[in-house]
Scaffold this motif. Structure first.
Motif, PDB file in Angstrom:
ATOM      1  N   ARG A  41       0.361   5.429 112.320  1.00 20.73           N
ATOM      2  CA  ARG A  41       0.918   4.474 113.284  1.00 20.73           C
ATOM      3  C   ARG A  41       1.619   5.184 114.444  1.00 20.73           C
ATOM      4  N   ALA A  42       2.411   6.199 114.169  1.00 24.09           N
ATOM      5  CA  ALA A  42       3.069   6.935 115.258  1.00 24.09           C
ATOM      6  C   ALA A  42       2.026   7.584 116.165  1.00 24.09           C
ATOM      7  N   SER A  43       0.976   8.129 115.572  1.00 20.69           N
ATOM      8  CA  SER A  43      -0.076   8.767 116.366  1.00 20.69           C
ATOM      9  C   SER A  43      -0.816   7.750 117.233  1.00 20.69           C
ATOM     10  N   GLN A  44      -1.006   6.538 116.723  1.00 23.42           N
ATOM     11  CA  GLN A  44      -1.584   5.474 117.547  1.00 23.42           C
ATOM     12  C   GLN A  44      -0.685   5.177 118.737  1.00 23.42           C
ATOM     13  N   LEU A  45       0.602   4.998 118.474  1.00 20.88           N
ATOM     14  CA  LEU A  45       1.554   4.653 119.538  1.00 20.88           C
ATOM     15  C   LEU A  45       1.648   5.745 120.595  1.00 20.88           C
ATOM     16  N   ASN A  46       1.560   6.988 120.168  1.00 20.37           N
ATOM     17  CA  ASN A  46       1.690   8.116 121.087  1.00 20.37           C
ATOM     18  C   ASN A  46       0.365   8.532 121.721  1.00 20.37           C
ATOM     19  N   GLY A  47      -0.729   7.909 121.309  1.00 18.17           N
ATOM     20  CA  GLY A  47      -2.031   8.259 121.872  1.00 18.17           C
ATOM     21  C   GLY A  47      -2.468   9.665 121.534  1.00 18.17           C
ATOM     22  N   CYS A  48      -2.138  10.115 120.330  1.00 13.37           N
ATOM     23  CA  CYS A  48      -2.490  11.479 119.917  1.00 13.37           C
ATOM     24  C   CYS A  48      -3.778  11.464 119.103  1.00 13.37           C
ATOM     25  N   GLY A  49      -4.882  11.746 119.752  1.00 12.00           N
ATOM     26  CA  GLY A  49      -6.184  11.744 119.096  1.00 12.00           C
ATOM     27  C   GLY A  49      -6.287  12.766 117.980  1.00 12.00           C
ATOM     28  N   PHE A  50      -5.719  13.958 118.194  1.00  9.79           N
ATOM     29  CA  PHE A  50      -5.783  14.997 117.173  1.00  9.79           C
ATOM     30  C   PHE A  50      -5.094  14.551 115.891  1.00  9.79           C
ATOM     31  N   CYS A  51      -3.862  14.055 116.025  1.00 10.87           N
ATOM     32  CA  CYS A  51      -3.097  13.643 114.837  1.00 10.87           C
ATOM     33  C   CYS A  51      -3.667  12.383 114.205  1.00 10.87           C
ATOM     34  N   LEU A  52      -4.129  11.452 115.015  1.00 12.80           N
ATOM     35  CA  LEU A  52      -4.738  10.243 114.480  1.00 12.80           C
ATOM     36  C   LEU A  52      -5.955  10.607 113.646  1.00 12.80           C
ATOM     37  N   ASP A  53      -6.803  11.449 114.179  1.00 13.83           N
ATOM     38  CA  ASP A  53      -7.993  11.920 113.466  1.00 13.83           C
ATOM     39  C   ASP A  53      -7.596  12.593 112.151  1.00 13.83           C
ATOM     40  N   MET A 128      10.366  11.767 112.733  1.00 15.38           N
ATOM     41  CA  MET A 128      10.697  12.831 113.688  1.00 15.38           C
ATOM     42  C   MET A 128       9.577  13.879 113.728  1.00 15.38           C
ATOM     43  N   ALA A 129       9.102  14.271 112.572  1.00 21.10           N
ATOM     44  CA  ALA A 129       8.082  15.316 112.504  1.00 21.10           C
ATOM     45  C   ALA A 129       6.774  14.879 113.150  1.00 21.10           C
ATOM     46  N   ILE A 130       6.288  13.691 112.802  1.00 24.81           N
ATOM     47  CA  ILE A 130       5.005  13.277 113.372  1.00 24.81           C
ATOM     48  C   ILE A 130       5.120  13.089 114.878  1.00 24.81           C
ATOM     49  N   ASN A 131       6.254  12.613 115.349  1.00 29.38           N
ATOM     50  CA  ASN A 131       6.427  12.488 116.793  1.00 29.38           C
ATOM     51  C   ASN A 131       6.427  13.858 117.469  1.00 29.38           C
ATOM     52  N   GLY A 132       7.001  14.849 116.825  1.00 27.01           N
ATOM     53  CA  GLY A 132       6.966  16.213 117.364  1.00 27.01           C
ATOM     54  C   GLY A 132       5.545  16.748 117.440  1.00 27.01           C
ATOM     55  N   THR A 142      -5.000  19.110 122.202  1.00 24.61           N
ATOM     56  CA  THR A 142      -5.662  19.676 121.032  1.00 24.61           C
ATOM     57  C   THR A 142      -6.846  18.779 120.668  1.00 24.61           C
ATOM     58  N   VAL A 143      -7.981  19.378 120.461  1.00 26.54           N
ATOM     59  CA  VAL A 143      -9.224  18.646 120.244  1.00 26.54           C
ATOM     60  C   VAL A 143      -9.251  18.038 118.839  1.00 26.54           C
ATOM     61  N   PRO A 144      -9.440  16.711 118.758  1.00 30.21           N
ATOM     62  CA  PRO A 144      -9.531  16.065 117.438  1.00 30.21           C
ATOM     63  C   PRO A 144     -10.631  16.707 116.581  1.00 30.21           C
ATOM     64  N   GLY A 145     -10.297  16.941 115.329  1.00 28.67           N
ATOM     65  CA  GLY A 145     -11.264  17.504 114.388  1.00 28.67           C
ATOM     66  C   GLY A 145     -11.374  19.016 114.435  1.00 28.67           C
ATOM     67  N   SER A 146     -10.682  19.664 115.374  1.00 29.97           N
ATOM     68  CA  SER A 146     -10.839  21.108 115.549  1.00 29.97           C
ATOM     69  C   SER A 146     -10.234  21.933 114.408  1.00 29.97           C
ATOM     70  N   SER A 147      -9.414  21.322 113.575  1.00 29.56           N
ATOM     71  CA  SER A 147      -8.812  22.050 112.447  1.00 29.56           C
ATOM     72  C   SER A 147      -9.253  21.490 111.102  1.00 29.56           C
ATOM     73  N   ASP A 148     -10.305  20.703 111.096  1.00 31.66           N
ATOM     74  CA  ASP A 148     -10.743  20.052 109.854  1.00 31.66           C
ATOM     75  C   ASP A 148     -10.975  21.035 108.716  1.00 31.66           C
TER      76      ASP A 148
END
Length: 159
Positions: A41-53, A128-132, A142-148
């Motif tokens: 949810r935090a990743s959705q709100l922040n528009g972070c594709g890498f973390c959402l993925d 706090m951590a996920i927002n960081g 950071t490219v989504p999926g690049s650390s899979d």
């Protein structure tokens, strides 16, 4: 999307310490399923594709139901979330967006009906951590999926 810089390589000691915090949170009082929901949810709100993925894949590996992941964006209208999960999601949203006048007392009291003081403290560190992480990965694209492979997320079989 092209990654801007690799912050892991540029600041290895800072990354290591922040990663240690994230690993410590795995042993917190907050159950894994709620940690997954909070991260998504935090990743959705922040528009972070890498973390959402990453966190959708982790949730799948942890056994989260696909429909619940799809419902996270509209969790208030969904019947799929328990009161404790709803409280965690509300807390995540308020701390991610930080209203001008702070966290409303009404929300704090509602969340406290679901979490002990220790749990609420641990949940706050989780948010706090996920927002960081979101902020670093959005800043440097950071490219989504690049650390899979590095995190074993290729086993989620989501392509």
């Amino acid at each position: 999307m092209t990654q801007r810089i690799n912050y892991v390589q540029q600041s290895p000691e800072l990354f290591k310490k922040f990663f240690e915090l994230s690993n410590l949170l795995k042993d917190s009082t907050i159950e894994e399923s709620i940690r997954d929901l909070v991260s998504i949810r935090a990743s959705q709100l922040n528009g972070c594709g890498f973390c959402l993925d990453m966190h959708v894949k982790e949730a799948r590996l942890h056994g989260e139901r696909e429909l619940r992941v799809h419902h996270l964006a509209t969790w208030r209208e969904s019947t799929l979330f328990a009161p404790r999960e709803r409280a965690a999601l509300a807390w995540t949203e308020v701390l991610t967006r930080l209203p001008e006048h702070g966290v409303p007392d009404e929300l704090y009291e509602r969340v406290r009906t679901q979490f002990s003081e220790k749990e609420l403290s641990d949940l706050t560190f989780e948010v706090m951590a996920i927002n960081g992480w979101n902020r670093a990965n959005v800043a440097f694209k950071t490219v989504p999926g690049s650390s899979d492979k590095a995190f074993g997320l290729d086993k989620a079989n989501l392509v």
